[in-house]
Design a protein around this motif. Structure first.
Motif, PDB file in Angstrom:
ATOM      1  N   LYS A  14       0.895  -1.057   0.062  1.00  0.00           N
ATOM      2  CA  LYS A  14      -0.031  -0.146   0.013  1.00  0.00           C
ATOM      3  C   LYS A  14       0.987   1.281  -0.088  1.00  0.00           C
ATOM      4  O   LYS A  14       2.054   1.294   0.768  1.00  0.00           O
ATOM      5  CB  LYS A  14      -0.886   0.081   1.187  1.00  0.00           C
ATOM      6  N   TYR A  21       3.894   1.049   2.590  1.00  0.00           N
ATOM      7  CA  TYR A  21       3.721  -0.093   3.660  1.00  0.00           C
ATOM      8  C   TYR A  21       4.322  -1.387   2.938  1.00  0.00           C
ATOM      9  O   TYR A  21       3.779  -1.746   1.794  1.00  0.00           O
ATOM     10  CB  TYR A  21       2.201  -0.028   4.195  1.00  0.00           C
ATOM     11  N   VAL A  52       2.711   0.179  -6.001  1.00  0.00           N
ATOM     12  CA  VAL A  52       2.075  -1.305  -5.202  1.00  0.00           C
ATOM     13  C   VAL A  52       2.449  -2.417  -6.043  1.00  0.00           C
ATOM     14  O   VAL A  52       2.123  -2.454  -7.157  1.00  0.00           O
ATOM     15  CB  VAL A  52       0.489  -1.164  -4.957  1.00  0.00           C
ATOM     16  N   ILE A 205      -3.015   1.863   8.658  1.00  0.00           N
ATOM     17  CA  ILE A 205      -3.502   1.427   7.333  1.00  0.00           C
ATOM     18  C   ILE A 205      -5.016   0.655   7.452  1.00  0.00           C
ATOM     19  O   ILE A 205      -5.395   0.043   6.498  1.00  0.00           O
ATOM     20  CB  ILE A 205      -2.571   0.486   6.505  1.00  0.00           C
ATOM     21  N   ARG A 207      -6.388  -1.800   8.864  1.00  0.00           N
ATOM     22  CA  ARG A 207      -6.304  -3.336   8.883  1.00  0.00           C
ATOM     23  C   ARG A 207      -7.711  -3.675   9.229  1.00  0.00           C
ATOM     24  O   ARG A 207      -8.191  -3.596  10.239  1.00  0.00           O
ATOM     25  CB  ARG A 207      -5.072  -3.813   9.551  1.00  0.00           C
ATOM     26  N   HIS A 214      -7.627   3.285  -2.168  1.00  0.00           N
ATOM     27  CA  HIS A 214      -6.294   3.248  -2.667  1.00  0.00           C
ATOM     28  C   HIS A 214      -5.901   1.934  -3.116  1.00  0.00           C
ATOM     29  O   HIS A 214      -6.546   0.912  -2.509  1.00  0.00           O
ATOM     30  CB  HIS A 214      -5.385   3.742  -1.376  1.00  0.00           C
ATOM     31  N   GLU A 216      -4.365  -1.458  -3.122  1.00  0.00           N
ATOM     32  CA  GLU A 216      -3.702  -2.302  -1.757  1.00  0.00           C
ATOM     33  C   GLU A 216      -3.654  -3.765  -1.967  1.00  0.00           C
ATOM     34  O   GLU A 216      -4.633  -4.251  -2.657  1.00  0.00           O
ATOM     35  CB  GLU A 216      -4.550  -1.936  -0.654  1.00  0.00           C
TER      36      GLU A 216
END
Length: 304
Positions: A14, A21, A52, A205, A207, A214, A216
């Protein structure tokens, strides 16, 4: 614990506002750990932006707080423009068998888009618990010769999910589909058994809060990732020329050499073997109707 402590390799899952990340597999962890990283200025100098899906080398700055720097972007196997993502192995498009009724023109557009980007594509029809066997069989017949694997599942009753998981295993898959087909439910089911150790990063983020604002990647197993894309209701055909469209209908190929005219586009030409195959059942009529509609759209587009 601060200071550069260890160099590692991982995958960007991400990217938001300059932070990336990075999912890293560590031997001492059963699953992955996510590190929050910044990209070194050298990437801006080279006009190369991390995506990504990129495999990257990172250096840890603070292991305890999971912070690092991206030092190097490893060579990309491929890169998609829409969605912007690297190193995708395949695509999965999800529609419902019913409720809502599948828009096969839209489905063909997605297959066309992935075909243009040279990605294998699978079709997953959800909600078999709400449909008859006849409805599923009819859809199977339409796409039997499309070159795509066709799966039928009921995420509500957890039927067909094992086969779906098996075709995703060890690959990075981009997932798409219109609203209301159960896409989010399938994605949540796929990741329900996966526990990623993200520490404090999990809050950053969001989770577990499924969002498609976005790009991901979601880890659903070792070396297995899926990438959700926003629900779509329309899909353009980019810069495709009308005469190229037939190349993305694999079921036409066995018949094209028998058409009278070389370069036949199978619309108005006489002695067209593809049209004969439609009449005899060798090519499904619904796929051919979608082809004609898309061809007409491309033809009209060139007038303006």
């Amino acid at each position: 614990m601060t200071g550069q402590v260890k160099a590692m390799q991982g995958k960007i899952v991400k990217g938001i506002a300059g932070f990336y990340y990075v999912y890293v597999k560590e031997e001492e962890q059963a699953d992955g750990i996510i590190y929050e990283c910044k990209a070194k200025g050298i990437f801006r100098k080279d006009h190369k932006k991390p995506l990504v899906g990129d495999d990257v080398d990172i250096v840890l700055l603070d292991r305890e707080n999971r912070i690092g720097n991206i030092e190097k972007i490893l060579p990309r196997r491929n890169e998609l423009i829409r969605p912007a993502v690297a190193n995708i192995d395949q695509a999965l498009v999800i529609f419902a068998v019913t409720r809502p009724e599948p828009n096969l023109n839209l489905l063909d557009r997605f297959l066309l888009m992935m075909g243009r980007q040279q990605k294998p594509c699978m079709i997953c029809f959800n909600k078999t618990d709400l449909s008859s066997k006849e409805e599923a069989d009819n859809l199977s017949a339409v796409y039997k010769k499309s070159g795509c694997r066709v799966l039928f599942v009921s995420v509500k009753e957890k039927r067909g999910m094992e086969e779906l998981i098996s075709v995703l295993e060890g690959k990075t898959t981009v997932v798409a589909g219109p609203s209301g087909v159960g896409k989010s439910s399938i994605i949540n089911e796929l990741q329900s058994e996966i526990k990623m150790d993200t520490g404090e990063i999990s809050e950053k983020i969001a989770r577990g809060k499924h969002t498609t604002r976005h790009s991901e990647l979601i880890a659903i197993g070792r070396d297995t990732f899926i990438m959700d894309t926003p629900g779509f209701s329309s899909l353009g055909m980019f810069d495709l020329e009308k005469d190229e469209l037939k190349e993305y209908y694999p079921e036409f190929k066995p018949f094209e050499d028998k058409c009278r005219f070389q370069g036949c586009v199978h619309i108005n030409e006489p002695d067209c073997e593809v049209k004969r195959a439609v009449e005899s059942g060798g090519i499904h009529k619904k796929r051919y109707e979608n082809y004609k509609a898309l061809f007409g759209e491309l033809k009209d587009k060139r007038k303006y």
